[in-house]
Motif scaffolding. Sequence first.
Motif, PDB file in Angstrom:
ATOM      1  N   LEU A   1     164.999  34.603 109.696  1.00  0.00           N
ATOM      2  CA  LEU A   1     163.858  35.518 109.846  1.00  0.00           C
ATOM      3  C   LEU A   1     162.587  34.750 110.190  1.00  0.00           C
ATOM      4  O   LEU A   1     161.759  35.226 110.978  1.00  0.00           O
ATOM      5  CB  LEU A   1     163.673  36.323 108.564  1.00  0.00           C
ATOM      6  CG  LEU A   1     164.821  37.280 108.217  1.00  0.00           C
ATOM      7  CD1 LEU A   1     164.608  37.904 106.841  1.00  0.00           C
ATOM      8  CD2 LEU A   1     164.974  38.373 109.268  1.00  0.00           C
ATOM      9  N   ARG A   2     162.448  33.545 109.612  1.00  0.00           N
ATOM     10  CA  ARG A   2     161.275  32.728 109.935  1.00  0.00           C
ATOM     11  C   ARG A   2     161.311  32.323 111.409  1.00  0.00           C
ATOM     12  O   ARG A   2     160.275  32.250 112.074  1.00  0.00           O
ATOM     13  CB  ARG A   2     161.230  31.506 109.034  1.00  0.00           C
ATOM     14  CG  ARG A   2     159.884  30.784 109.066  1.00  0.00           C
ATOM     15  CD  ARG A   2     159.843  29.648 108.067  1.00  0.00           C
ATOM     16  NE  ARG A   2     159.666  30.123 106.705  1.00  0.00           N
ATOM     17  CZ  ARG A   2     160.416  29.767 105.673  1.00  0.00           C
ATOM     18  NH1 ARG A   2     161.426  28.925 105.849  1.00  0.00           N
ATOM     19  NH2 ARG A   2     160.182  30.243 104.473  1.00  0.00           N
ATOM     20  N   ALA A   3     162.520  32.091 111.940  1.00  0.00           N
ATOM     21  CA  ALA A   3     162.653  31.756 113.357  1.00  0.00           C
ATOM     22  C   ALA A   3     162.253  32.933 114.239  1.00  0.00           C
ATOM     23  O   ALA A   3     161.709  32.743 115.335  1.00  0.00           O
ATOM     24  CB  ALA A   3     164.086  31.324 113.674  1.00  0.00           C
ATOM     25  N   ASP A   4     162.510  34.172 113.786  1.00  0.00           N
ATOM     26  CA  ASP A   4     162.006  35.348 114.505  1.00  0.00           C
ATOM     27  C   ASP A   4     160.485  35.286 114.612  1.00  0.00           C
ATOM     28  O   ASP A   4     159.903  35.575 115.666  1.00  0.00           O
ATOM     29  CB  ASP A   4     162.409  36.632 113.776  1.00  0.00           C
ATOM     30  CG  ASP A   4     163.819  37.094 114.121  1.00  0.00           C
ATOM     31  OD1 ASP A   4     164.529  36.362 114.844  1.00  0.00           O
ATOM     32  OD2 ASP A   4     164.212  38.177 113.674  1.00  0.00           O
ATOM     33  N   GLY A   5     159.839  34.916 113.494  1.00  0.00           N
ATOM     34  CA  GLY A   5     158.383  34.800 113.497  1.00  0.00           C
ATOM     35  C   GLY A   5     157.903  33.689 114.411  1.00  0.00           C
ATOM     36  O   GLY A   5     156.936  33.865 115.172  1.00  0.00           O
TER      37      GLY A   5
END
Length: 464
Positions: free
Chosen positions: A295-299
């Motif tokens: 999810l952090r990579a989505d950000g």
Amino acid sequence: MATTTHPVDQRLPLPRLIPLALQHVLVMYAGAVAVPLIIGRALSLPPEDVAFLISADLFACGLATLVQCVGFRGVGIRLPVMMGVTFASVGPMLSMAAAPDVGLLGIYGSVIAAGVFGIVVAPFISRLLPLFPPVVTGTIILVIGISLMRVGINWAGGGLPMLTKMVDGVPAAFPNPNYGQVNGLGIALFVLLVILALIKWGKGFVANIAVLLGIVAGSVLAASLGLMHFEKVATAAWFDLVLPFHFGMPQFHLIPILTMCIVMLVVMIESLGMFLALGDITGREVNQASLTRGLRADGVGTLLGGIFNTFPYTSFSQNVGLVGVTGVRSRWVTVAGGVIMLILGLLPKMAALVEAVPVVVLGGAGLVMFGMVAATGARILTAVDFRHNPNNLFIVAISIGFGMIPLVAPNFFKNLPHALHPLLESGILLAAIVAVALNAFFNGMKSAEHARGEASAAAAAEHV
């Protein structure tokens, strides 16, 4: 004692790796270039700027994919994922594009802010999962598809039915003389029939890239009829860099930022379900820490998108489905796919060729692409218990009703504060807010573990 390499981490030989990576790129290519085309044309940008948006999008697709698949400390799910611009952001960005005080630079400001927001909230998203059961996510995805159908239908018609021109310094609307022309409608129908034929009679990979092949066939027909022109392709450079802030420094406006942060929440919830399903497909455990990294990579991908002149990023579901279909679980295949996307982003001639495709050709493909988004939402809703919990019917019905307001009654909110229009004129966001609120009202909050199971099952249903 020798250790066995997990299939996800297996490095394949180049002769096998490159074709598999190209397969992933081709499966997502039509969807990847759709959003910059929609936004660029909504902003009435000149063809060379629309072509640049396409190059920037492909370049950022590659960057975001590498961040997600290769990963670095605390970032990246390290599963076979291809990243692309999310269709969930299109409705809100079209509303921002229509606001003269927001425009493209305001869109980029909201995308950058949403990326930072996604990085910060990534560890807490799983706690929000109970707010987004399948009855909510299915409804939101259904409304996304229905909202995008307006774009696909207008493309098939030849553009917007009304054109805005300045008359004595005052904007005025005039009918588009090219709208609804018989030859354009015929080309759009031809593209649609080609796609349907490939889906029915094509096998394996050919069926998977039916939309892309339909666009190619429609482009050949349009060129033979003299409706596709290549002057801009001929003058475009073979190689050019995609530099940050090409259009200027981003602008930050509160309501567009809040709007895009809500989009980011919806996108991350969808990604979470996709990661859980991908864990099942690949046989690799997806725990809390790996979910947070993904999810952090989505950000991070969305932040990079705003910096490199493009839009919010998420994992493309068709590529997750391809992993299940092919059985190839190595993340290095999608790493190679990310490298190919990076290279394509540095080739302006390729972007100029995509920009030259007539809108009627894209219209025939758009009916399929955007209709499939709506159908995916409907498919997720088939897993919802409507028989024993009729309240779910009201959640879906009322949320879709709110989501249709900007489509069927564009002036419905005209007397409300102007700053709220980017939020109120997005049917996707209205549907998301209403669906979350009604689900909490009728069904309350389920446990996080129950919500994870529902999200995984709903995501898996998309790729059956």
